[in-house]
Design a protein around this motif. Structure first.
Motif, mmCIF file in Angstrom:
data_model
loop_
_atom_site.group_PDB
_atom_site.id
_atom_site.type_symbol
_atom_site.label_atom_id
_atom_site.label_comp_id
_atom_site.label_asym_id
_atom_site.label_seq_id
_atom_site.Cartn_x
_atom_site.Cartn_y
_atom_site.Cartn_z
ATOM 1 N N ALA A 229 0.843 -1.203 0.000
ATOM 2 C CA ALA A 229 0.000 0.000 0.000
ATOM 3 C C ALA A 229 0.875 1.250 0.000
ATOM 4 C CB ALA A 229 -0.933 -0.010 1.209
ATOM 5 N N GLN A 230 1.919 1.231 0.817
ATOM 6 C CA GLN A 230 2.819 2.382 0.879
ATOM 7 C C GLN A 230 3.514 2.610 -0.468
ATOM 8 O OE1 GLN A 230 5.687 2.106 4.043
ATOM 9 N NE2 GLN A 230 6.253 4.241 3.879
ATOM 10 N N LEU A 231 4.024 1.539 -1.064
ATOM 11 C CA LEU A 231 4.745 1.650 -2.338
ATOM 12 C C LEU A 231 3.826 2.104 -3.469
ATOM 13 C CD1 LEU A 231 7.542 1.184 -3.678
ATOM 14 C CD2 LEU A 231 6.773 -1.151 -4.182
ATOM 15 N N SER A 232 2.571 1.639 -3.443
ATOM 16 C CA SER A 232 1.620 1.960 -4.519
ATOM 17 C C SER A 232 0.816 3.231 -4.238
ATOM 18 C CB SER A 232 0.669 0.786 -4.743
ATOM 19 O OG SER A 232 -0.129 0.556 -3.599
ATOM 20 N N HIS A 233 1.113 3.889 -3.120
ATOM 21 C CA HIS A 233 0.422 5.123 -2.716
ATOM 22 C C HIS A 233 -1.075 4.896 -2.484
ATOM 23 C CE1 HIS A 233 4.150 7.214 -3.452
ATOM 24 N NE2 HIS A 233 4.179 6.729 -4.679
ATOM 25 N N ASP A 234 -1.391 3.727 -1.966
ATOM 26 C CA ASP A 234 -2.762 3.412 -1.576
ATOM 27 C C ASP A 234 -2.851 3.513 -0.058
ATOM 28 O OD1 ASP A 234 -4.370 2.454 -3.952
ATOM 29 O OD2 ASP A 234 -2.599 1.192 -4.195
ATOM 30 N N ARG A 235 -4.057 3.766 0.442
ATOM 31 C CA ARG A 235 -4.252 3.726 1.895
ATOM 32 C C ARG A 235 -4.373 2.278 2.355
ATOM 33 N NH1 ARG A 235 -7.822 8.001 0.490
ATOM 34 N NH2 ARG A 235 -9.415 6.411 0.319
ATOM 35 N N LYS A 236 -4.971 1.454 1.471
ATOM 36 C CA LYS A 236 -5.232 0.059 1.820
ATOM 37 C C LYS A 236 -5.158 -0.797 0.548
ATOM 38 C CE LYS A 236 -8.728 -2.740 4.097
ATOM 39 N NZ LYS A 236 -10.082 -2.774 4.638
ATOM 40 N N VAL A 237 -4.568 -1.983 0.691
ATOM 41 C CA VAL A 237 -4.490 -2.941 -0.413
ATOM 42 C C VAL A 237 -4.928 -4.301 0.113
ATOM 43 C CG1 VAL A 237 -2.947 -4.165 -2.000
ATOM 44 C CG2 VAL A 237 -2.595 -1.744 -1.585
ATOM 45 N N GLU A 238 -5.710 -5.004 -0.675
ATOM 46 C CA GLU A 238 -6.120 -6.366 -0.329
ATOM 47 C C GLU A 238 -5.942 -7.256 -1.551
ATOM 48 O OE1 GLU A 238 -10.184 -5.975 0.921
ATOM 49 O OE2 GLU A 238 -9.609 -5.435 2.968
ATOM 50 N N THR A 239 -5.638 -8.524 -1.315
ATOM 51 C CA THR A 239 -5.579 -9.452 -2.441
ATOM 52 C C THR A 239 -7.011 -9.692 -2.932
ATOM 53 O OG1 THR A 239 -5.582 -11.330 -0.924
ATOM 54 C CG2 THR A 239 -3.433 -10.602 -1.746
ATOM 55 N N VAL A 240 -7.151 -9.940 -4.224
ATOM 56 C CA VAL A 240 -8.484 -10.170 -4.769
ATOM 57 C C VAL A 240 -8.902 -11.612 -4.517
ATOM 58 C CG1 VAL A 240 -8.139 -8.411 -6.569
ATOM 59 C CG2 VAL A 240 -7.753 -10.821 -7.109
ATOM 60 N N ALA A 241 -10.194 -11.855 -4.555
ATOM 61 C CA ALA A 241 -10.719 -13.208 -4.388
ATOM 62 C C ALA A 241 -10.259 -14.075 -5.553
ATOM 63 C CB ALA A 241 -12.241 -13.174 -4.330
ATOM 64 N N LEU A 242 -10.023 -15.349 -5.270
ATOM 65 C CA LEU A 242 -9.552 -16.280 -6.300
ATOM 66 C C LEU A 242 -10.441 -16.265 -7.540
ATOM 67 C CD1 LEU A 242 -7.484 -18.378 -7.119
ATOM 68 C CD2 LEU A 242 -8.821 -20.091 -5.905
ATOM 69 N N LYS A 243 -11.737 -16.140 -7.370
ATOM 70 C CA LYS A 243 -12.663 -16.161 -8.514
ATOM 71 C C LYS A 243 -12.471 -14.954 -9.437
ATOM 72 C CE LYS A 243 -16.433 -13.847 -6.182
ATOM 73 N NZ LYS A 243 -17.441 -13.919 -5.224
ATOM 74 N N GLU A 244 -11.817 -13.890 -8.941
ATOM 75 C CA GLU A 244 -11.563 -12.704 -9.760
ATOM 76 C C GLU A 244 -10.269 -12.786 -10.563
ATOM 77 O OE1 GLU A 244 -12.545 -8.632 -8.197
ATOM 78 O OE2 GLU A 244 -12.398 -9.725 -6.287
ATOM 79 N N VAL A 245 -9.359 -13.660 -10.155
ATOM 80 C CA VAL A 245 -8.021 -13.696 -10.749
ATOM 81 C C VAL A 245 -8.067 -13.921 -12.265
ATOM 82 C CG1 VAL A 245 -5.823 -14.948 -10.802
ATOM 83 C CG2 VAL A 245 -6.850 -14.321 -8.607
ATOM 84 N N GLN A 246 -8.742 -14.960 -12.720
ATOM 85 C CA GLN A 246 -8.763 -15.241 -14.153
ATOM 86 C C GLN A 246 -9.479 -14.160 -14.967
ATOM 87 O OE1 GLN A 246 -10.088 -19.135 -15.386
ATOM 88 N NE2 GLN A 246 -9.232 -18.860 -17.416
ATOM 89 N N PRO A 247 -10.667 -13.690 -14.535
ATOM 90 C CA PRO A 247 -11.298 -12.618 -15.325
ATOM 91 C C PRO A 247 -10.432 -11.357 -15.431
ATOM 92 C CG PRO A 247 -12.880 -13.559 -13.780
ATOM 93 C CD PRO A 247 -11.547 -14.158 -13.460
ATOM 94 N N LEU A 248 -9.679 -11.040 -14.375
ATOM 95 C CA LEU A 248 -8.844 -9.835 -14.383
ATOM 96 C C LEU A 248 -7.569 -10.004 -15.202
ATOM 97 C CD1 LEU A 248 -9.122 -8.743 -10.631
ATOM 98 C CD2 LEU A 248 -10.053 -7.527 -12.617
ATOM 99 N N THR A 249 -6.939 -11.182 -15.081
ATOM 100 C CA THR A 249 -5.604 -11.352 -15.672
ATOM 101 C C THR A 249 -5.579 -12.211 -16.931
ATOM 102 O OG1 THR A 249 -5.121 -13.339 -14.371
ATOM 103 C CG2 THR A 249 -4.543 -11.193 -13.385
ATOM 104 N N GLY A 250 -6.553 -13.108 -17.058
ATOM 105 C CA GLY A 250 -6.513 -14.080 -18.141
ATOM 106 C C GLY A 250 -5.756 -15.333 -17.744
ATOM 107 N N TYR A 251 -5.240 -15.370 -16.518
ATOM 108 C CA TYR A 251 -4.452 -16.500 -16.042
ATOM 109 C C TYR A 251 -5.152 -17.199 -14.879
ATOM 110 C CZ TYR A 251 -0.690 -14.324 -18.729
ATOM 111 O OH TYR A 251 0.070 -13.785 -19.729
ATOM 112 N N ILE A 252 -4.859 -18.512 -14.717
ATOM 113 C CA ILE A 252 -5.431 -19.267 -13.601
ATOM 114 C C ILE A 252 -4.421 -19.355 -12.465
ATOM 115 C CG2 ILE A 252 -7.000 -20.629 -15.044
ATOM 116 C CD1 ILE A 252 -4.989 -22.970 -14.775
#
Length: 157
Positions: free
Chosen positions: A74-97
């Motif tokens: 979060a600090q490096l990306s200048h975000d206040r908060k960062v969370e990992t995405v849910a597994l079900k979102e990974v493929q739609p977002l990236t194209g990868y499993i």
């Protein structure tokens, strides 16, 4: 085996090796992959998909023997908060499993943040974009291909 990630490296004239391995769907851990490709876990980097409250979707790349430090990211990306995405979102977002996620040739150009330990090695391994294959390349080449920002984003498990 030519994946989109390998094709991207080819287009950028980046030298790499492909190391294939037998996939165990029950154990997709970076430590297991490292052992199968004959490299120490700290040199095999895994890519995690996260979402920052300001940045939106971003990719975090950390050594296989470490875990992502969300506060540091979060600090490096200048975000206040960062969370990992849910597994079900990974493929739609990236194209990868899961087990094949890479910052190379992702579905969209997301910001990439890489743990600074990447620079300690002559070569590192990252997913080729499919389970069962790793790309081994120079850290400087990986940083160029991903346009990544380096920082201390990993911590011991």
């Amino acid at each position: 085996m030519k994946t989109n990630a390998a094709r991207l490296l080819d287009r950028l004239s980046i030298t790499y090796d492909v190391r294939t391995y037998e996939v165990d769907p029950e154990d997709l851990s970076a430590e297991s992959v490292a052992a199968k490709v004959g490299m120490p876990a700290e040199q095999v980097f895994k890519t995690l998909v996260a979402r920052g409250d300001r940045t939106g979707v971003l990719l975090a790349v950390v050594p296989g023997d470490m875990q992502l430090d969300l506060k540091a990211l979060a600090q490096l990306s200048h975000d206040r908060k960062v969370e990992t995405v849910a597994l079900k979102e990974v493929q739609p977002l990236t194209g990868y499993i899961r087990g094949g996620v890479t910052a190379l040739a992702c579905k969209k150009d997301y910001p990439v943040y890489v743990d600074e330990t990447l620079e300690l090695y002559d070569v590192v391994a990252v997913s080729a974009g499919v389970r069962g294959a790793q790309l081994v390349l120079a850290p400087v080449a990986y940083l160029r291909a991903t346009n990544a920002k380096l920082g201390p984003i990993a911590r011991p498990k």
